[in-house]
Write a protein that holds these residues in place. Sequence first.
Motif, PDB file in Angstrom:
ATOM      1  N   ILE A 210       0.846  -1.207   0.000  1.00 37.07           N
ATOM      2  CA  ILE A 210       0.000   0.000   0.000  1.00 37.07           C
ATOM      3  C   ILE A 210       0.873   1.246   0.000  1.00 37.07           C
ATOM      4  O   ILE A 210       0.687   2.161  -0.815  1.00 37.07           O
ATOM      5  CB  ILE A 210      -0.963  -0.035   1.211  1.00 37.07           C
ATOM      6  N   LEU A 211       1.873   1.250   0.872  1.00 38.04           N
ATOM      7  CA  LEU A 211       2.745   2.433   0.961  1.00 38.04           C
ATOM      8  C   LEU A 211       3.444   2.695  -0.372  1.00 38.04           C
ATOM      9  O   LEU A 211       3.531   3.838  -0.832  1.00 38.04           O
ATOM     10  CB  LEU A 211       3.756   2.201   2.085  1.00 38.04           C
ATOM     11  N   SER A 212       3.907   1.620  -1.024  1.00 39.21           N
ATOM     12  CA  SER A 212       4.615   1.794  -2.310  1.00 39.21           C
ATOM     13  C   SER A 212       3.690   2.355  -3.386  1.00 39.21           C
ATOM     14  O   SER A 212       4.132   3.084  -4.270  1.00 39.21           O
ATOM     15  CB  SER A 212       5.181   0.462  -2.804  1.00 39.21           C
ATOM     16  N   ALA A 213       2.395   2.012  -3.307  1.00 38.80           N
ATOM     17  CA  ALA A 213       1.444   2.511  -4.320  1.00 38.80           C
ATOM     18  C   ALA A 213       1.329   4.036  -4.253  1.00 38.80           C
ATOM     19  O   ALA A 213       0.972   4.677  -5.237  1.00 38.80           O
ATOM     20  CB  ALA A 213       0.076   1.865  -4.116  1.00 38.80           C
ATOM     21  N   TYR A 214       1.617   4.597  -3.074  1.00 38.52           N
ATOM     22  CA  TYR A 214       1.507   6.055  -2.900  1.00 38.52           C
ATOM     23  C   TYR A 214       2.882   6.715  -2.800  1.00 38.52           C
ATOM     24  O   TYR A 214       2.987   7.865  -2.409  1.00 38.52           O
ATOM     25  CB  TYR A 214       0.624   6.369  -1.673  1.00 38.52           C
ATOM     26  N   ASN A 215       3.923   5.940  -3.181  1.00 40.99           N
ATOM     27  CA  ASN A 215       5.292   6.474  -3.118  1.00 40.99           C
ATOM     28  C   ASN A 215       6.094   5.842  -4.243  1.00 40.99           C
ATOM     29  O   ASN A 215       7.152   5.260  -4.005  1.00 40.99           O
ATOM     30  CB  ASN A 215       5.899   6.142  -1.744  1.00 40.99           C
ATOM     31  N   ASP A 216       5.580   5.945  -5.478  1.00 44.66           N
ATOM     32  CA  ASP A 216       6.215   5.275  -6.622  1.00 44.66           C
ATOM     33  C   ASP A 216       7.638   5.799  -6.828  1.00 44.66           C
ATOM     34  O   ASP A 216       7.924   6.974  -6.557  1.00 44.66           O
ATOM     35  CB  ASP A 216       5.369   5.489  -7.880  1.00 44.66           C
ATOM     36  N   THR A 217       8.494   4.921  -7.325  1.00 45.29           N
ATOM     37  CA  THR A 217       9.922   5.282  -7.449  1.00 45.29           C
ATOM     38  C   THR A 217      10.136   6.355  -8.519  1.00 45.29           C
ATOM     39  O   THR A 217      11.103   7.108  -8.447  1.00 45.29           O
ATOM     40  CB  THR A 217      10.783   4.041  -7.781  1.00 45.29           C
ATOM     41  N   ALA A 218       9.229   6.437  -9.504  1.00 48.31           N
ATOM     42  CA  ALA A 218       9.386   7.468 -10.538  1.00 48.31           C
ATOM     43  C   ALA A 218       9.005   8.864 -10.012  1.00 48.31           C
ATOM     44  O   ALA A 218       9.239   9.870 -10.695  1.00 48.31           O
ATOM     45  CB  ALA A 218       8.543   7.107 -11.750  1.00 48.31           C
ATOM     46  N   GLY A 219       8.424   8.938  -8.835  1.00 45.54           N
ATOM     47  CA  GLY A 219       8.105  10.245  -8.226  1.00 45.54           C
ATOM     48  C   GLY A 219       6.852  10.902  -8.800  1.00 45.54           C
ATOM     49  O   GLY A 219       6.657  12.117  -8.659  1.00 45.54           O
ATOM     50  N   ILE A 220       5.982  10.098  -9.416  1.00 50.55           N
ATOM     51  CA  ILE A 220       4.785  10.706 -10.031  1.00 50.55           C
ATOM     52  C   ILE A 220       3.778  11.147  -8.948  1.00 50.55           C
ATOM     53  O   ILE A 220       3.203  12.229  -9.033  1.00 50.55           O
ATOM     54  CB  ILE A 220       4.145   9.746 -11.053  1.00 50.55           C
ATOM     55  N   THR A 221       3.620  10.299  -7.921  1.00 48.72           N
ATOM     56  CA  THR A 221       2.682  10.667  -6.848  1.00 48.72           C
ATOM     57  C   THR A 221       3.198  11.912  -6.102  1.00 48.72           C
ATOM     58  O   THR A 221       2.411  12.774  -5.697  1.00 48.72           O
ATOM     59  CB  THR A 221       2.484   9.490  -5.867  1.00 48.72           C
ATOM     60  N   ARG A 222       4.516  11.984  -5.989  1.00 45.18           N
ATOM     61  CA  ARG A 222       5.133  13.165  -5.363  1.00 45.18           C
ATOM     62  C   ARG A 222       4.769  14.405  -6.204  1.00 45.18           C
ATOM     63  O   ARG A 222       4.300  15.420  -5.678  1.00 45.18           O
ATOM     64  CB  ARG A 222       6.644  12.917  -5.335  1.00 45.18           C
ATOM     65  N   ALA A 223       4.944  14.317  -7.517  1.00 45.74           N
ATOM     66  CA  ALA A 223       4.646  15.442  -8.412  1.00 45.74           C
ATOM     67  C   ALA A 223       3.153  15.792  -8.375  1.00 45.74           C
ATOM     68  O   ALA A 223       2.775  16.971  -8.448  1.00 45.74           O
ATOM     69  CB  ALA A 223       5.058  15.089  -9.838  1.00 45.74           C
ATOM     70  N   PHE A 224       2.322  14.752  -8.220  1.00 46.36           N
ATOM     71  CA  PHE A 224       0.862  14.929  -8.148  1.00 46.36           C
ATOM     72  C   PHE A 224       0.507  15.779  -6.913  1.00 46.36           C
ATOM     73  O   PHE A 224      -0.316  16.687  -6.976  1.00 46.36           O
ATOM     74  CB  PHE A 224       0.255  13.530  -8.057  1.00 46.36           C
ATOM     75  N   ASN A 225       1.180  15.494  -5.788  1.00 44.68           N
ATOM     76  CA  ASN A 225       0.952  16.276  -4.569  1.00 44.68           C
ATOM     77  C   ASN A 225       1.495  17.700  -4.716  1.00 44.68           C
ATOM     78  O   ASN A 225       0.821  18.670  -4.378  1.00 44.68           O
ATOM     79  CB  ASN A 225       1.594  15.584  -3.362  1.00 44.68           C
ATOM     80  N   PHE A 226       2.717  17.804  -5.240  1.00 41.70           N
ATOM     81  CA  PHE A 226       3.311  19.140  -5.386  1.00 41.70           C
ATOM     82  C   PHE A 226       2.522  19.994  -6.376  1.00 41.70           C
ATOM     83  O   PHE A 226       2.489  21.214  -6.259  1.00 41.70           O
ATOM     84  CB  PHE A 226       4.777  19.036  -5.846  1.00 41.70           C
ATOM     85  N   ASN A 227       1.879  19.341  -7.348  1.00 44.22           N
ATOM     86  CA  ASN A 227       1.121  20.118  -8.334  1.00 44.22           C
ATOM     87  C   ASN A 227       0.024  20.952  -7.675  1.00 44.22           C
ATOM     88  O   ASN A 227      -0.319  22.021  -8.166  1.00 44.22           O
ATOM     89  CB  ASN A 227       0.511  19.199  -9.395  1.00 44.22           C
ATOM     90  N   LEU A 228      -0.496  20.473  -6.524  1.00 44.06           N
ATOM     91  CA  LEU A 228      -1.541  21.283  -5.879  1.00 44.06           C
ATOM     92  C   LEU A 228      -0.938  22.590  -5.340  1.00 44.06           C
ATOM     93  O   LEU A 228      -1.559  23.651  -5.445  1.00 44.06           O
ATOM     94  CB  LEU A 228      -2.263  20.474  -4.792  1.00 44.06           C
ATOM     95  N   LEU A 229       0.299  22.532  -4.810  1.00 42.60           N
ATOM     96  CA  LEU A 229       0.933  23.784  -4.357  1.00 42.60           C
ATOM     97  C   LEU A 229       1.165  24.696  -5.568  1.00 42.60           C
ATOM     98  O   LEU A 229       0.934  25.906  -5.507  1.00 42.60           O
ATOM     99  CB  LEU A 229       2.265  23.502  -3.652  1.00 42.60           C
ATOM    100  N   GLU A 230       1.608  24.089  -6.677  1.00 40.88           N
ATOM    101  CA  GLU A 230       1.868  24.891  -7.886  1.00 40.88           C
ATOM    102  C   GLU A 230       0.566  25.467  -8.448  1.00 40.88           C
ATOM    103  O   GLU A 230       0.544  26.576  -8.969  1.00 40.88           O
ATOM    104  CB  GLU A 230       2.594  24.036  -8.931  1.00 40.88           C
TER     105      GLU A 230
END
Length: 327
Positions: A210-230
């Motif tokens: 479950i944790l890996s599904a929300y922390n993919d190694t390519a960093g897409i989920t990270r970018a998805f979260n940061f996109n809201l700040l942007e």
Amino acid sequence: MTVIPITLNPRPVLTATETFYNDVVRGLQAPQKYLDSKYFYDAKGDVLFQEIMQCHEYYLTGCEMEIFRTQSAKIAEALYELGEPFDIIELGAGDATKSIHLLKYLSDNDIPYTYYPIDISENVISLLEKTLPQQVPGLKMHGLNGEYFDMLQVAGQLSNRKKVLLFMGANIGNFNIPSARKFCKDLREMLLTGDMLLTGFDLKKHPQMILSAYNDTAGITRAFNFNLLERINRELNADFDISRFEHFPTYDPGTGSCKSYLISLEAHEVHIGDLTIMFSEHEALYMEISQKYSLSEIAQLAKLSGFETTHNFFDSKGWFTDCLWEC
Ligand code: AVI
């Protein structure tokens, strides 16, 4: 007797940007700072979410796709058990890549229905209206662009058959448990005896999966979260510096709550127009919940919101379930 007329000040109708601003400011001024995850989905967020669904760590889409690809006949049988005609209303239809398997099966087997996809995105609805009739010959459909409950009311006026609501993609997980219960109760109140609801739930499983599904190694989920700040920077004249935050997903196997945070790496200020928001070092900004369920928790949710469980459809790994409930 003299009647003094009372004039009520009509509530001003807010623009989408004003509502976005109010929600963001409310969240950032709360003791536990938060942002509403529904704002993830602007044009860039939609593209990033499509990429998440292709990520090998994000198993949810593949599991639910398998259910619809391989079990549409069984689902159709369960919906048409008594031979009573129905219409299908899909909440948050997106590109309908999963439901299309069910729609095709019903059409191929001459089971009559009208498909009412509901989506907040006008783009999504006009694209579906263009592409779906080519993919499902003879399809009767009526796209509805707007908020779920408003459009559900419209669908209720257009359809005079039994209703089958689809709420897929584990979207129910983006509510915490009390809000999920309220959402299901509100849906139940809009339905009549015999109507049905098919909902997708991500099941509790090994915490690391479950944790890996929300922390993919390519960093897409990270970018998805940061996109809201942007997005807040772009649309609300703010100055979030994403390099001052770290993406920090968590999963609590006890409660089944998978939560994403952005952690402020240092004490700093963020400005939104004239407003200043202070972040302290290591302060957490809560971004999203993706609640995972056990079968008994799902059964309890059905019962407490006034539904009866009739069928549970599982993928071959048993990681995901689409549950059919009846009113
Ligand atoms: C849309 N929703 C079901 C996704 C989920 O799994 O909670 C949104 C998502 N957030 C990060 N990855 C996917």
